[in-house]
Design a protein around this motif. Sequence first.
Motif, PDB file in Angstrom:
ATOM      1  N   THR A   1       0.850  -1.191   0.000  1.00 23.63           N
ATOM      2  CA  THR A   1       0.000   0.000   0.000  1.00 23.63           C
ATOM      3  C   THR A   1       0.882   1.236   0.000  1.00 23.63           C
ATOM      4  O   THR A   1       1.889   1.272   0.716  1.00 23.63           O
ATOM      5  N   SER A   2       0.520   2.241  -0.790  1.00 19.88           N
ATOM      6  CA  SER A   2       1.261   3.508  -0.797  1.00 19.88           C
ATOM      7  C   SER A   2       0.290   4.670  -0.716  1.00 19.88           C
ATOM      8  O   SER A   2      -0.698   4.711  -1.449  1.00 19.88           O
ATOM      9  N   LEU A   3       0.589   5.605   0.157  1.00 20.64           N
ATOM     10  CA  LEU A   3      -0.251   6.783   0.368  1.00 20.64           C
ATOM     11  C   LEU A   3       0.294   7.952  -0.445  1.00 20.64           C
ATOM     12  O   LEU A   3       1.505   8.212  -0.464  1.00 20.64           O
ATOM     13  N   SER A   4      -0.600   8.674  -1.128  1.00 23.02           N
ATOM     14  CA  SER A   4      -0.190   9.831  -1.926  1.00 23.02           C
ATOM     15  C   SER A   4       0.381  10.917  -1.017  1.00 23.02           C
ATOM     16  O   SER A   4       0.037  11.001   0.168  1.00 23.02           O
ATOM     17  N   PRO A   5       1.265  11.777  -1.554  1.00 22.44           N
ATOM     18  CA  PRO A   5       1.877  12.830  -0.735  1.00 22.44           C
ATOM     19  C   PRO A   5       0.881  13.751  -0.050  1.00 22.44           C
ATOM     20  O   PRO A   5       1.151  14.263   1.035  1.00 22.44           O
ATOM     21  N   ASP A   6      -0.291  13.975  -0.665  1.00 20.10           N
ATOM     22  CA  ASP A   6      -1.292  14.832  -0.020  1.00 20.10           C
ATOM     23  C   ASP A   6      -2.180  14.068   0.953  1.00 20.10           C
ATOM     24  O   ASP A   6      -3.066  14.653   1.592  1.00 20.10           O
ATOM     25  N   GLY A   7      -1.963  12.763   1.069  1.00 18.78           N
ATOM     26  CA  GLY A   7      -2.697  11.955   2.032  1.00 18.78           C
ATOM     27  C   GLY A   7      -4.118  11.605   1.647  1.00 18.78           C
ATOM     28  O   GLY A   7      -4.861  11.047   2.453  1.00 18.78           O
ATOM     29  N   LYS A   8      -4.499  11.856   0.403  1.00 16.60           N
ATOM     30  CA  LYS A   8      -5.901  11.667   0.018  1.00 16.60           C
ATOM     31  C   LYS A   8      -6.182  10.340  -0.692  1.00 16.60           C
ATOM     32  O   LYS A   8      -7.322   9.874  -0.705  1.00 16.60           O
ATOM     33  N   GLN A   9      -5.164   9.753  -1.302  1.00 17.94           N
ATOM     34  CA  GLN A   9      -5.386   8.546  -2.099  1.00 17.94           C
ATOM     35  C   GLN A   9      -4.419   7.431  -1.714  1.00 17.94           C
ATOM     36  O   GLN A   9      -3.272   7.696  -1.327  1.00 17.94           O
TER      37      GLN A   9
ATOM     38  N   ASP B   1      -2.830  -9.779  -4.470  1.00 20.27           N
ATOM     39  CA  ASP B   1      -3.000 -11.036  -5.207  1.00 20.27           C
ATOM     40  C   ASP B   1      -4.117 -10.925  -6.240  1.00 20.27           C
ATOM     41  O   ASP B   1      -5.117 -11.659  -6.210  1.00 20.27           O
ATOM     42  N   ASN B   2      -3.938  -9.993  -7.147  1.00 19.85           N
ATOM     43  CA  ASN B   2      -4.871  -9.756  -8.231  1.00 19.85           C
ATOM     44  C   ASN B   2      -4.127  -8.947  -9.295  1.00 19.85           C
ATOM     45  O   ASN B   2      -3.393  -8.021  -8.948  1.00 19.85           O
ATOM     46  N   PRO B   3      -4.278  -9.283 -10.566  1.00 19.28           N
ATOM     47  CA  PRO B   3      -3.567  -8.505 -11.593  1.00 19.28           C
ATOM     48  C   PRO B   3      -3.925  -7.023 -11.588  1.00 19.28           C
ATOM     49  O   PRO B   3      -3.087  -6.179 -11.884  1.00 19.28           O
ATOM     50  N   GLU B   4      -5.153  -6.711 -11.255  1.00 19.03           N
ATOM     51  CA  GLU B   4      -5.574  -5.313 -11.211  1.00 19.03           C
ATOM     52  C   GLU B   4      -5.318  -4.726  -9.826  1.00 19.03           C
ATOM     53  O   GLU B   4      -5.705  -5.304  -8.819  1.00 19.03           O
ATOM     54  N   GLY B   5      -4.660  -3.573  -9.793  1.00 15.24           N
ATOM     55  CA  GLY B   5      -4.573  -2.815  -8.557  1.00 15.24           C
ATOM     56  C   GLY B   5      -5.748  -1.866  -8.472  1.00 15.24           C
ATOM     57  O   GLY B   5      -6.571  -1.771  -9.399  1.00 15.24           O
ATOM     58  N   ILE B   6      -5.842  -1.143  -7.369  1.00  8.75           N
ATOM     59  CA  ILE B   6      -6.920  -0.163  -7.230  1.00  8.75           C
ATOM     60  C   ILE B   6      -6.394   1.106  -6.566  1.00  8.75           C
ATOM     61  O   ILE B   6      -5.456   1.069  -5.769  1.00  8.75           O
ATOM     62  N   LEU B   7      -6.991   2.216  -6.931  1.00  8.60           N
ATOM     63  CA  LEU B   7      -6.746   3.495  -6.287  1.00  8.60           C
ATOM     64  C   LEU B   7      -7.973   3.792  -5.438  1.00  8.60           C
ATOM     65  O   LEU B   7      -9.101   3.776  -5.942  1.00  8.60           O
ATOM     66  N   VAL B   8      -7.768   4.034  -4.140  1.00  7.83           N
ATOM     67  CA  VAL B   8      -8.909   4.215  -3.244  1.00  7.83           C
ATOM     68  C   VAL B   8      -8.794   5.526  -2.475  1.00  7.83           C
ATOM     69  O   VAL B   8      -7.709   6.107  -2.353  1.00  7.83           O
ATOM     70  N   ASP B   9      -9.916   5.967  -1.959  1.00  8.91           N
ATOM     71  CA  ASP B   9      -9.965   7.131  -1.088  1.00  8.91           C
ATOM     72  C   ASP B   9      -9.385   6.744   0.273  1.00  8.91           C
ATOM     73  O   ASP B   9      -9.813   5.764   0.877  1.00  8.91           O
ATOM     74  N   SER B  10      -8.413   7.499   0.763  1.00 10.81           N
ATOM     75  CA  SER B  10      -7.720   7.121   2.001  1.00 10.81           C
ATOM     76  C   SER B  10      -8.576   7.295   3.246  1.00 10.81           C
ATOM     77  O   SER B  10      -8.281   6.719   4.296  1.00 10.81           O
ATOM     78  N   GLN B  11      -9.641   8.075   3.144  1.00 14.78           N
ATOM     79  CA  GLN B  11     -10.497   8.286   4.315  1.00 14.78           C
ATOM     80  C   GLN B  11     -11.606   7.245   4.425  1.00 14.78           C
ATOM     81  O   GLN B  11     -11.980   6.837   5.524  1.00 14.78           O
ATOM     82  N   THR B  12     -12.122   6.804   3.266  1.00 10.07           N
ATOM     83  CA  THR B  12     -13.262   5.890   3.281  1.00 10.07           C
ATOM     84  C   THR B  12     -12.907   4.477   2.820  1.00 10.07           C
ATOM     85  O   THR B  12     -13.648   3.535   3.095  1.00 10.07           O
ATOM     86  N   GLY B  13     -11.815   4.342   2.090  1.00 10.62           N
ATOM     87  CA  GLY B  13     -11.460   3.031   1.538  1.00 10.62           C
ATOM     88  C   GLY B  13     -12.232   2.678   0.280  1.00 10.62           C
ATOM     89  O   GLY B  13     -12.078   1.572  -0.254  1.00 10.62           O
ATOM     90  N   LYS B  14     -13.053   3.604  -0.218  1.00 11.17           N
ATOM     91  CA  LYS B  14     -13.845   3.328  -1.415  1.00 11.17           C
ATOM     92  C   LYS B  14     -12.986   3.455  -2.676  1.00 11.17           C
ATOM     93  O   LYS B  14     -12.141   4.342  -2.786  1.00 11.17           O
ATOM     94  N   THR B  15     -13.254   2.577  -3.635  1.00 13.42           N
ATOM     95  CA  THR B  15     -12.475   2.541  -4.864  1.00 13.42           C
ATOM     96  C   THR B  15     -12.742   3.760  -5.741  1.00 13.42           C
ATOM     97  O   THR B  15     -13.895   4.105  -6.012  1.00 13.42           O
ATOM     98  N   ILE B  16     -11.670   4.411  -6.179  1.00 22.58           N
ATOM     99  CA  ILE B  16     -11.769   5.512  -7.125  1.00 22.58           C
ATOM    100  C   ILE B  16     -11.717   4.963  -8.545  1.00 22.58           C
ATOM    101  O   ILE B  16     -12.530   5.314  -9.390  1.00 22.58           O
TER     102      ILE B  16
END
Length: 457
Positions: free
Chosen positions: A294-302, A308-323
């Motif tokens: 897991t890596s957090l964006s420099p602004d802390g938002k994403q 264990d899946n070919p697709e990664g996901i970008l999520v909201d860091s506050q809610t965990g919901k997929t962007i």
Amino acid sequence: MCVCARIFRCVITYVVAAFWFYWTTLVYMINIFYNVAIGIIFPFYCACLGMGALDSLLQENRITDTTAAEARRGKDNQGIPWDRLSISREKYRQTRLEQYKNYENIPQSGEMSEKECKATDKGGKYYDFWQNTRSVKSTILHFQLRNLVWSTSKHDVYLVSHYSIVHWSSLSSKRSEVLNVSGHVAPCEKHPGSLLEGFTQTQISTLAVRDNLLIAGGFQGELICKYLDRPGVSFCTRTTYEDNAITNAVEIYEHPSGAIHFMASNNDSGVRDFDMERFQLSKHFCFPWPVNHTSLSPDGKQLVIVGDNPEGILVDSQTGKTITSLCGHLDYSFASAWHPDGHIFATGNQDKTCRVWDVRNLSKSVAVLKGNLGAIRSIRFTSDGQFMAMAEPADFVHVYDAKHGFEKEQEIDFFGEISGVSFSPDTESLFIGVWDRTYGSLLQLNRCRNYMYLDCL
């Protein structure tokens, strides 16, 4: 009774004789095998591997450190005596390239990914060899997890060596043990949620060190937190009691509030955020598959989530919901990192590629960078955003010029499994942990500048 006694004595005599016969036979066979192994099999093995004569493997202590001055005079960076071996360095490199087996969860993912890979100029020269020290030897417990080396300054680095976490100072050339987990480890401070009973014989799977805080993750979901300026351990917790509990990665970051937090990625498909001001769990997100990094964006938002899946996901860091989903990789991913500008991030995969993404257009990756041997297990950006390092499982670390579109790279070439890579916070040093039975060491490279320092001879 006399007949019974005689029978009993006969039986005992037979048992003792039989035991002695089998025991002496076993000792004899072991002795023969030892002689054959030392006299025939082992030298043949050495010759086949190209790592040379028997004494070069058995007399490990004869292999010395290498300085930049010695390397300029022709000494091998790792101290491998190629002139005394039955194979040249070039030939052995070719053998490694041909025979190294990349681990894949999805068969042939490495071959299928080649068509998208970007051709790069390998003539870059960004970091120069400075020294190779064998006083510290990093080790790997899980072959897929390679985040076990962390630099806190251009002279200071922390790494895992068996059951110890050690500090190495390249300035004083001294090694010191920071934490030993071979026995019982328990917190000396009391905090809500901390396991006061601690842990015994923790197998360290991942490590992170930043802002005077050290976090070690374990195979059974253990998390051990230690402040480097305090005695003892401050906090211990277990993320889960499930069987599939390994801690795959840890990232320490500064929360917008100014508090120090860390995120733990776990094989139970969870990502947990801990507030180290209060020593408490602050968030817990669950995903459909085991999370490897897991890596957090420099602004802390994403958050970039890969696993264990070919697709990664970008999520909201506050809610965990997929962007959005990150489509392109063909196998499981074990590495990710953000560029300091907050627009670019990279993911590393077992399909032998590192994909570079731009958050302003995530329909496809902006670059696909290929390794030589195998999976991309670790990725780091320099704090100034100039360079990105990606590490394969063994032998190669690639340093790309991120400022100019990843068109040019420096290929750092050596022999051995890679336990981790780390730039110093000021970007001046690059440390590489090399795990090998004979040539295990810590490589240090220093950033090339327009000025030069004289080496101490």
